[in-house]
Structure formats: structure tokens, C-alpha cells
Design a protein around this motif. Structure first.
Motif, PDB file in Angstrom:
ATOM      1  N   ILE A 152      10.352   6.896   0.829  1.00 13.62           N
ATOM      2  CA  ILE A 152       9.701   7.933   0.045  1.00 13.62           C
ATOM      3  C   ILE A 152       9.850   7.572  -1.427  1.00 13.62           C
ATOM      4  N   ALA A 153       8.734   7.558  -2.141  1.00  9.13           N
ATOM      5  CA  ALA A 153       8.754   7.226  -3.563  1.00  9.13           C
ATOM      6  C   ALA A 153       8.807   8.461  -4.445  1.00  9.13           C
ATOM      7  N   ALA A 154       8.194   9.557  -3.988  1.00  7.88           N
ATOM      8  CA  ALA A 154       8.176  10.780  -4.793  1.00  7.88           C
ATOM      9  C   ALA A 154       7.788  11.953  -3.908  1.00  7.88           C
ATOM     10  N   VAL A 155       8.241  13.142  -4.287  1.00  6.65           N
ATOM     11  CA  VAL A 155       7.881  14.398  -3.627  1.00  6.65           C
ATOM     12  C   VAL A 155       7.567  15.398  -4.730  1.00  6.65           C
ATOM     13  N   GLY A 156       6.478  16.141  -4.569  1.00  4.47           N
ATOM     14  CA  GLY A 156       6.144  17.111  -5.603  1.00  4.47           C
ATOM     15  C   GLY A 156       4.806  17.759  -5.361  1.00  4.47           C
ATOM     16  N   ASP A 157       4.190  18.216  -6.437  1.00  4.15           N
ATOM     17  CA  ASP A 157       2.873  18.828  -6.351  1.00  4.15           C
ATOM     18  C   ASP A 157       1.847  17.795  -5.888  1.00  4.15           C
ATOM     19  N   GLY A 158       1.071  18.156  -4.878  1.00  5.02           N
ATOM     20  CA  GLY A 158       0.154  17.196  -4.292  1.00  5.02           C
ATOM     21  C   GLY A 158      -0.911  16.717  -5.249  1.00  5.02           C
ATOM     22  N   GLN A 191       0.822  -1.201   0.000  1.00  2.00           N
ATOM     23  CA  GLN A 191       0.000   0.000   0.000  1.00  2.00           C
ATOM     24  C   GLN A 191       0.864   1.263   0.000  1.00  2.00           C
ATOM     25  N   GLN A 192       0.552   2.156  -0.924  1.00  2.00           N
ATOM     26  CA  GLN A 192       1.205   3.457  -0.939  1.00  2.00           C
ATOM     27  C   GLN A 192       0.361   4.449  -0.145  1.00  2.00           C
ATOM     28  N   LEU A 248       4.828  10.991  -1.415  1.00  3.41           N
ATOM     29  CA  LEU A 248       4.316   9.646  -1.664  1.00  3.41           C
ATOM     30  C   LEU A 248       5.235   8.640  -0.982  1.00  3.41           C
ATOM     31  N   VAL A 249       4.669   7.827  -0.123  1.00  2.00           N
ATOM     32  CA  VAL A 249       5.420   6.824   0.625  1.00  2.00           C
ATOM     33  C   VAL A 249       5.022   5.447   0.126  1.00  2.00           C
ATOM     34  N   ASP A 250       6.017   4.657  -0.204  1.00  3.77           N
ATOM     35  CA  ASP A 250       5.808   3.277  -0.639  1.00  3.77           C
ATOM     36  C   ASP A 250       6.551   2.376   0.333  1.00  3.77           C
ATOM     37  N   GLY A 251       5.818   1.706   1.202  1.00  2.56           N
ATOM     38  CA  GLY A 251       6.450   0.900   2.242  1.00  2.56           C
ATOM     39  C   GLY A 251       7.164   1.791   3.240  1.00  2.56           C
ATOM     40  N   ALA A 252       8.468   1.573   3.395  1.00  2.00           N
ATOM     41  CA  ALA A 252       9.252   2.333   4.365  1.00  2.00           C
ATOM     42  C   ALA A 252      10.038   3.471   3.729  1.00  2.00           C
TER      43      ALA A 252
END
Length: 433
Positions: free
Chosen positions: A40-46, A2-3, A34-38
Motif C-alpha cells: 500500500i502506497a497511500a490511503v485517503g480521499d479517493g 503499475q500502480q 493506492l497500491v504500488d506493487g505488493a
């Protein structure tokens, strides 16, 4: 897996504000992490992240500011119970408060109880990682790291090594200090998110033989940290000069025993000579700046600009319990005040950087912690920038993020910490190792 998408204001640090100024930071008013598991998968415009990842669970923090979890570069967890004890200089503090309290940590139940309280207080203040001194007792390390592991925390800690100038029940020997520390490295270093820190308390409480043993141990385990104290108070510097007359200066005591280099974290470093500054810069050692303790026990004013000009890694530290607060916000405020007394006001970007990326770099954790960026561990803290009436009325007048954030730095406390996530999980969640 789950993300989870965290929405709110975000503050990223692609650069170093001490080098590049406030433009080193990137603020997004309605951002997303955006967090994927433990991780951070991405950071940006919400909105863009939400559209690209419609399956992600959403946690909307409103106007809350999402930051990396705070990293405390130097603390004494056994001193939790004696924080805010009245009126002593460093050596008096050790004899009157610290040593009697640390003697209690021979009891594993006591050590475990204090470890729980210490980590509870850290998380309540948004501190998700710390480098902690334990006591001479191996069980004090076991208690803290077992509790940290149960919570999924990234933590560094080590057994204090002391074989002189301390009460008899708080002294080991050069050999015992080496053997105990080596066994603890085998048990804890690299277990989950844990790291071991070889920890000779400071030069006055270790014989040359023990410092040599600590240096030998570090050479055998160079991926461990090495933490100690350096040039905190004038009386201490004079004491070291008497104990080590052959050394050129305080830092030279550690240099002679192989205790200076990348991964060395020197607490305080207030009263350095030019040669010591140059040696720290040349060797890659780091400094833990402990502003609340430097004022509380009257140690002096750290030269932040001098360290930054030389490129020395500097992290921010509570130094609990000589430090007078568990709050990293209050610690940032004290760093600002010390900077003012030294003639240079630290910018809010620099203060936040010190408490996150700066401390992570000092602890050699910068590849995993301290920034909002893809691939980093998902340790997050969310700040309410209007947590009290006085902060709210000041922030309402803000023209930019820095004017909005600075009142929380100067006036905020644990009430400003509205959410903490550790490796993608809520910070109060206790997970199995």
C-alpha cells in the motif's frame, strides 16, 4: 511498476478501539487505497488520490467497504473435511473425528488436495493470512506452504508434535519432532511471505521430553511462532493436572519448558486462573479467541475484557474444523454473542479490529499486515454491505458506518466478499513462487 487505485469506502485503524473506542477508526465514505506493487502506497480521499496519481489503474468498488485482508489466528487445515461433525466434546472430538482424518495426511496427494480446498475456502471468505496446525507428517506442512507460496499468501504453519496419548500412527518422538520441525524451518521459514510455527499440539499429547525439545527449538529460532492450546475445556484442564502434577497450573507446564513469551499463540485460554492471566500479560504471549468452536463443542466463554484490561494481544480465529465456519464474519458474530453472554457487547469497530490488526499483532505480523496504511502489504478484502435482501434492508436504515457494517457482521457470509487482493494481485491469481 503499475500502480492501482482502489476506490470505495475505507476503514482505517490508527488506534486501538479497545483502548480508544470507535474513534480509533477513521471511515472515509469515498476513499481510496493506492497500491504500488505488493504494498500500500497511500490511503485517503479517493478523488485526491486519483488526481495525484492519474497514471494509476482504477478499480472502483462503488459502495463496497475496503478492509485489510482478514487474519485467522488459529486453524487446523487438516480438519477441513470434518467441519460440522456432530456432537462431541474436545477429547471425544479428537478420537472420533480428528485423529482418523489426520492419519490420511501421510498421503502427499491427499494433503495437497485438502490444502488447495482449505486455501480456496479461506480466500472465498476474505481470509488472506492464517496460522495453521498441520499434522504429524512433514509432508502436510510442505503441501500447505507450497500451495500458499504459489498464491503469494502470508501464512504461518507447523507440523504437529505428538508423542503420547494419540494413535500410534500419529505419534512421533521427542527427537523426531525436533528434527522434523527443524528441517521444515530451514525449508520454509522466511521463504517469501511464509513463517514457521513450532507446534506442540497441547500438553496432554506431548511428554515432558517433547515439550523440552520444542522449547529448545524455539530458543534456537526465536523469530518463529510457537502455537499450542491452553485451557479449552474443564476435562482437558483436569487431564493436564493429572499428567503434570508438579505444575502450578496448565500454563506453568508450558512455562517450565520455555514455551511462553512473545510469539507464543495460545488457542482458547478460557479457564485460566489469576496467576495464568498475570503470567500471560507479563510474558507477552498472545491468545487466539476461537468463538465458534467454543460454542460448537461446548468449551465455555472467553473473557475478552479481562484479556484487554491486561494488555494481552488477542486475535480472532475460526479454529476450523472444531470451529463451525470458514467465515470471519460469522466468527466476528460469534465473538459478539459470547461478549453478550459475558455481559459486554463488543462494538463493530472492536470486532473488525480483532479480525485484522488484532490477529496480526497476535502473530507478530503487525508491521506488515492488518491495517490500511502506507507501507503495509496490499492484502485487501472488499465487503458488499448489502449482499442479501435482509442485510440490504437493514443497512439502508443505517445512520453511520457502524450501523451499516454491523448487519453484515451478524448476518453475512461469503456472499458479502466481493473482492480479495493478495499482495496487490487478485486473490484467485496463482503466481509462481
Amino acid at each position: 511498476m503499475q500502480q492501482t487505485l482502489h476506490l470505495g469506502q475505507t476503514l482505517e485503524f490508527p488506534g486501538d478501539p479497545f483502548r480508544d473506542g470507535p474513534s480509533a477508526a477513521r471511515h472515509t465514505t469515498r476513499g481510496g487505497v493506492l497500491v504500488d506493487g505488493a504494498r500500500i502506497a497511500a490511503v485517503g480521499d479517493g478523488a485526491a488520490l486519483r488526481a495525484a496519481h492519474p497514471q494509476a489503474a482504477v478499480i472502483d468498488h462503488g459502495g463496497g467497504l475496503i478492509l485489510p485482508g482478514f487474519v485467522d489466528a488459529h486453524a487446523h487445515y487438516p480438519q477441513t473435511g470434518i467441519i460440522a461433525s456432530w456432537g462431541k466434546r474436545l477429547i471425544d472430538w479428537l478420537n472420533a473425528y480428528t485423529f482418523p482424518e489426520e492419519a490420511r495426511f501421510g498421503d502427499p496427494a491427499h494433503a495437497a488436495a485438502v490444502a488447495r480446498t482449505y486455501l480456496d475456502l479461506n480466500l472465498a471468505n476474505g481470509i488472506t493470512t492464517a496460522a495453521a496446525y498441520c499434522t504429524i507428517h512433514p509432508g502436510s506442512v510442505d503441501a500447505l506452504l507450497a500451495e500458499a507460496q504459489a498464491r503469494g499468501l502470508a501464512m504461518a504453519a507447523g507440523k504437529v508434535m505428538m508423542d503420547r496419548n494419540a494413535p500410534e500412527d500419529l505419534r512421533d518422538t521427542a527427537q523426531a519432532g525436533y528434527d522434523d520441525s527443524k528441517a521444515l524451518i530451514g525449508r520454509w521459514h522466511g521463504a517469501g511471505r511464509l513463517r514457521y510455527a513450532i507446534t506442540p499440539r497441547f500438553a496432554p499429547t506431548s511428554t515432558p521430553a517433547q515439550l523440552e525439545a520444542a522449547g529448545a527449538l524455539w530458543s534456537e529460532h526465536p523469530d518463529c511462532l510457537m502455537q499450542t492450546h491452553l485451557s479449552e475445556q474443564a476435562e482437558e484442564v483436569a487431564w493436564v493436572r493429572d499428567l503434570f502434577p508438579q505444575a502450578r497450573d496448565y500454563l506453568d507446564v508450558y512455562e517450565r519448558h520455555g514455551l511462553v513469551g512473545p510469539g507464543a499463540v495460545m488457542g482458547h485460554a478460557i479457564r485460566l486462573r489469576p496467576r495464568e492471566w498475570a503470567a500471560l500479560a507479563a510474558t507477552g504471549a498472545a491468545i487466539a479467541h476461537c468463538p465458534t468452536s467454543n460454542t460448537f463443542i461446548g468449551s465455555g466463554l472467553f473473557d475478552m475484557d479481562g484479556a484487554q484490561r491486561l494488555g494481552i494481544p488477542v486475535g480472532l480465529a475460526t479454529d476450523v474444523g472444531g470451529g463451525s465456519s470458514f467465515s470471519m464474519l460469522r466468527t466476528m458474530a460469534a465473538a459478539y454473542e459470547i461478549g453478550q453472554l459475558k455481559g459486554r457487547a463488543l462494538h463493530p469497530a472492536e470486532l473488525v479490529f480483532l479480525a485484522t490488526a488484532g490477529s496480526a499483532r497476535a502473530l507478530r505480523l503487525e508491521s506488515r499486515l492488518g491495517r490500511l496504511a502506507a507501507g503495509m502489504d496490499a492484502d485487501l478484502v472488499v465487503l458488499d454491505l448489502a449482499s442479501t435482501p435482509v442485510i440490504a434492508q437493514r443497512a439502508a436504515r443505517a445512520g453511520d458506518i457502524w450501523e451499516q457494517l454491523f448487519p453484515t457482521i451478524m448476518l453475512g457470509d461469503d456472499r458479502a466478499i466481493v473482492a480479495v487482493h493478495v499482495a496487490g494481485h487478485a486473490g484467485d491469481a496463482r503466481r509462481p513462487a
